[in-house]
Scaffold this motif. Structure first.
Motif, PDB file in Angstrom:
ATOM      1  N   MET A 171      -2.828   2.380  -3.924  1.00  0.00           N
ATOM      2  CA  MET A 171      -2.130   3.659  -3.737  1.00  0.00           C
ATOM      3  C   MET A 171      -3.068   4.679  -3.106  1.00  0.00           C
ATOM      4  SD  MET A 171      -1.385   4.240  -7.739  1.00  0.00           S
ATOM      5  CE  MET A 171      -0.864   5.912  -7.714  1.00  0.00           C
ATOM      6  N   GLU A 172      -2.597   5.215  -1.964  1.00  0.00           N
ATOM      7  CA  GLU A 172      -3.383   6.242  -1.275  1.00  0.00           C
ATOM      8  C   GLU A 172      -2.904   7.580  -1.831  1.00  0.00           C
ATOM      9  OE1 GLU A 172      -4.852   6.650   3.195  1.00  0.00           O
ATOM     10  OE2 GLU A 172      -2.690   6.903   3.037  1.00  0.00           O
ATOM     11  N   VAL A 173      -3.846   8.331  -2.434  1.00  0.00           N
ATOM     12  CA  VAL A 173      -3.393   9.460  -3.238  1.00  0.00           C
ATOM     13  C   VAL A 173      -3.838  10.815  -2.688  1.00  0.00           C
ATOM     14  CG1 VAL A 173      -3.161   8.033  -5.292  1.00  0.00           C
ATOM     15  CG2 VAL A 173      -5.335   9.168  -4.859  1.00  0.00           C
ATOM     16  N   PHE A 176      -8.891  17.340  -3.447  1.00  0.00           N
ATOM     17  CA  PHE A 176     -10.068  16.622  -3.971  1.00  0.00           C
ATOM     18  C   PHE A 176      -9.890  16.404  -5.481  1.00  0.00           C
ATOM     19  CE2 PHE A 176     -14.142  16.189  -5.953  1.00  0.00           C
ATOM     20  CZ  PHE A 176     -14.917  15.473  -5.060  1.00  0.00           C
ATOM     21  N   ASP A 177      -9.519  17.485  -6.203  1.00  0.00           N
ATOM     22  CA  ASP A 177      -9.390  17.385  -7.671  1.00  0.00           C
ATOM     23  C   ASP A 177      -8.310  16.385  -8.066  1.00  0.00           C
ATOM     24  OD1 ASP A 177     -11.343  19.222  -7.942  1.00  0.00           O
ATOM     25  OD2 ASP A 177     -10.017  20.920  -8.407  1.00  0.00           O
ATOM     26  N   SER A 178      -7.177  16.411  -7.336  1.00  0.00           N
ATOM     27  CA  SER A 178      -6.100  15.471  -7.693  1.00  0.00           C
ATOM     28  C   SER A 178      -6.554  14.036  -7.490  1.00  0.00           C
ATOM     29  CB  SER A 178      -4.856  15.671  -6.825  1.00  0.00           C
ATOM     30  OG  SER A 178      -4.419  16.965  -6.910  1.00  0.00           O
ATOM     31  N   ILE A 181      -7.329   2.517  -5.931  1.00  0.00           N
ATOM     32  CA  ILE A 181      -7.052   3.925  -5.593  1.00  0.00           C
ATOM     33  C   ILE A 181      -7.767   4.233  -4.278  1.00  0.00           C
ATOM     34  CG2 ILE A 181      -7.173   6.331  -6.385  1.00  0.00           C
ATOM     35  CD1 ILE A 181      -5.543   4.576  -8.280  1.00  0.00           C
ATOM     36  N   CYS A 182      -7.002   4.795  -3.350  1.00  0.00           N
ATOM     37  CA  CYS A 182      -7.527   4.985  -1.996  1.00  0.00           C
ATOM     38  C   CYS A 182      -7.450   6.456  -1.581  1.00  0.00           C
ATOM     39  CB  CYS A 182      -6.677   4.121  -1.053  1.00  0.00           C
ATOM     40  SG  CYS A 182      -7.049   4.300   0.678  1.00  0.00           S
ATOM     41  N   PHE A 238       0.892  -1.170   0.000  1.00  0.00           N
ATOM     42  CA  PHE A 238       0.000   0.000   0.000  1.00  0.00           C
ATOM     43  C   PHE A 238       0.922   1.210   0.000  1.00  0.00           C
ATOM     44  CE2 PHE A 238      -4.021   1.932   1.908  1.00  0.00           C
ATOM     45  CZ  PHE A 238      -3.490   3.184   2.224  1.00  0.00           C
ATOM     46  N   ASP A 239       0.937   1.909  -1.116  1.00  0.00           N
ATOM     47  CA  ASP A 239       1.830   3.070  -1.214  1.00  0.00           C
ATOM     48  C   ASP A 239       1.090   4.331  -0.774  1.00  0.00           C
ATOM     49  OD1 ASP A 239       4.352   4.406  -2.565  1.00  0.00           O
ATOM     50  OD2 ASP A 239       2.563   5.563  -3.065  1.00  0.00           O
ATOM     51  N   THR A 240       1.716   5.102   0.109  1.00  0.00           N
ATOM     52  CA  THR A 240       1.080   6.356   0.555  1.00  0.00           C
ATOM     53  C   THR A 240       1.991   7.568   0.294  1.00  0.00           C
ATOM     54  OG1 THR A 240      -0.068   7.476   2.390  1.00  0.00           O
ATOM     55  CG2 THR A 240       1.665   5.922   3.012  1.00  0.00           C
TER      56      THR A 240
END
Ligand code: KIV
Ligand code: ZN
Length: 391
Positions: free
Chosen positions: A45-47, A57-59, A72-73, A10-12
């Motif tokens: 991936m926590e983005v 929010f937009d990203s 996508i998290c 899990f990439d953060t």
């Protein structure tokens, strides 16, 4: 390979990592990094933290629409507005996860939240139920779990699983625990929490005492099956667990870890590490394990001689395994346009992605300054050329 033996990565980098940067990344920078992280083949991936700002929010929304492959998290506190923003930002993702959290340690409960454990539990349960309207992939974290009494952890986790959490994350938020203690927490949860097997156990370690990787690895040996980490270990204070170190530990020491494995494409490590370093303006220390400039450099004559005779005399990993290409042509001020184009082609860029004439001039200027130009420098030149054109 059995699913139980897979260690989820899990990439953060784009959430916990980005949060720690002096200057926030632009949306374009986040998208570029998101693609690089997806190429590493991470599982999740926590983005971002969608409620935190309209930009975030937009990203998250753009990455959810554009980046395919990993789950996508988004992060949300256990409050209704956060969950709603997270659910909305992730709406278009092919696979999505809402990650909600609340603090559980006596210190945080008393001074930060001014709540009892029971009140925090009710809040967490409500947030998990709300999140389940958007997705059935829900992660719940007990913030400051490393300093939470084990019975309190068991209490809240049992209820979080009953409410629908499918991943239970144990953060060592302040990097306080040592590997034997952290492994004991995982053991105890596995033995004491009813239905713990309905959820994947995850760990999220900070590096304040330099133990984030060691704690994460011990937790896996005790039964955790997800590690939260960042590229180059970037993150709050001394950083987070480093993705490349975890991936290479599991790969290099299969004698210890088999049948456990990760799905990380390790040949993408070097490239993504340098991209993160460039874009985040965070230099990599030369002696950093796996990706530092000296990680594969042998200075002493005895070592050089040994490596020439047989690579594994002094090298436990081959540079090619992490994507360092040996025997490649050095790019210097004497390299021609054709070589530059060829190398960019190898890196996945098409001719339309850049203006070769202009890029070549920037390349020569950089080569004059640096001597040798690396792949990640070339990628940065393309990135900055596109940025200037769009401004
Ligand atoms: O360090 C921490 O506790 C966190 C949580 C939000 C998982 O980043
Ligand atoms: Zn964290």
């Amino acid at each position: 390979m059995s699913a139980d033996n897979k260690i989820w990565i899990f990439d953060t980098t784009l959430r916990d990592g980005e949060q720690a940067l002096r200057a926030s990344l632009s949306q374009k920078q986040k998208i570029q990094l998101a693609h690089a992280i997806a190429r590493l083949n991470v599982d999740v991936m926590e983005v971002g933290f969608p409620v935190s700002s309209p930009g975030d929010f937009d990203s998250v929304q753009r990455i959810a629409r554009e980046v395919k492959g990993p789950v996508i998290c988004g992060l949300a506190r256990a409050v209704a507005g956060d969950i709603e923003a997270c659910g909305a930002a992730l709406k278009d993702a092919e696979r999505k996860r809402i990650h909600t959290f609340i603090a559980t340690s006596p210190l945080h409960l008393e001074y930060k939240l001014r709540k009892t454990l029971q009140q925090a539990t009710e809040q967490a349960v409500a947030a998990i139920r709300q999140a389940s309207r958007y997705t059935d992939d829900i992660e719940f974290s007990c913030e400051d779990a490393g300093r939470t009494p084990i019975d309190d952890l068991c209490y809240i986790i049992e209820r979080a699983i009953a409410a629908g959490a499918t991943t239970i994350n144990i953060p060592d938020t302040v990097g306080y625990t040592i590997p034997t203690e952290f492994a004991a927490i995982i053991h105890a949860l596995k033995n004491k929490v009813p239905n713990i097997d309905k959820a994947r156990l995850s760990v999220h370690c900070h590096n304040d005492l330099g133990l984030a990787v060691a704690n994460s690895i011990s937790a896996v040996q005790a039964g955790a099956r997800q590690i939260e980490c960042t590229v180059n270990g970037i993150g709050e204070r001394a950083g987070n667990c480093s993705l490349e170190e975890v991936a290479m530990i599991v790969k290099t020491r299969q004698d210890v870890f088999a049948p456990l494995y990760t799905n990380i494409k390790t040949t993408e490590i070097y490239r993504s590490s340098h991209l993160v370093s460039q874009i985040c303006n965070m230099p990599i220390q030369p002696n950093k394990a796996v990706v530092g400039e000296n990680a594969f450099a042998h200075s002493s004559g005895i070592h050089q001689d040994g490596v020439l005779k047989a690579q594994n005399t002094y090298e436990i990993m081959a540079p090619e395994q992490v994507g360092i290409r040996q025997n490649e042509l050095n790019l210097t001020s004497r390299s021609g346009r054709h070589v530059i184009q060829h190398r960019l082609n190898d890196l996945g860029y098409s001719k339309d992605d850049y203006n070769l004439d202009e890029l070549y001039q920037s390349f020569l200027a950089l080569a004059d300054q640096k001597g040798r130009v690396f792949d990640y420098d070339l990628e940065a030149l393309v990135f900055f050329q596109n940025l200037q054109e769009q401004d």
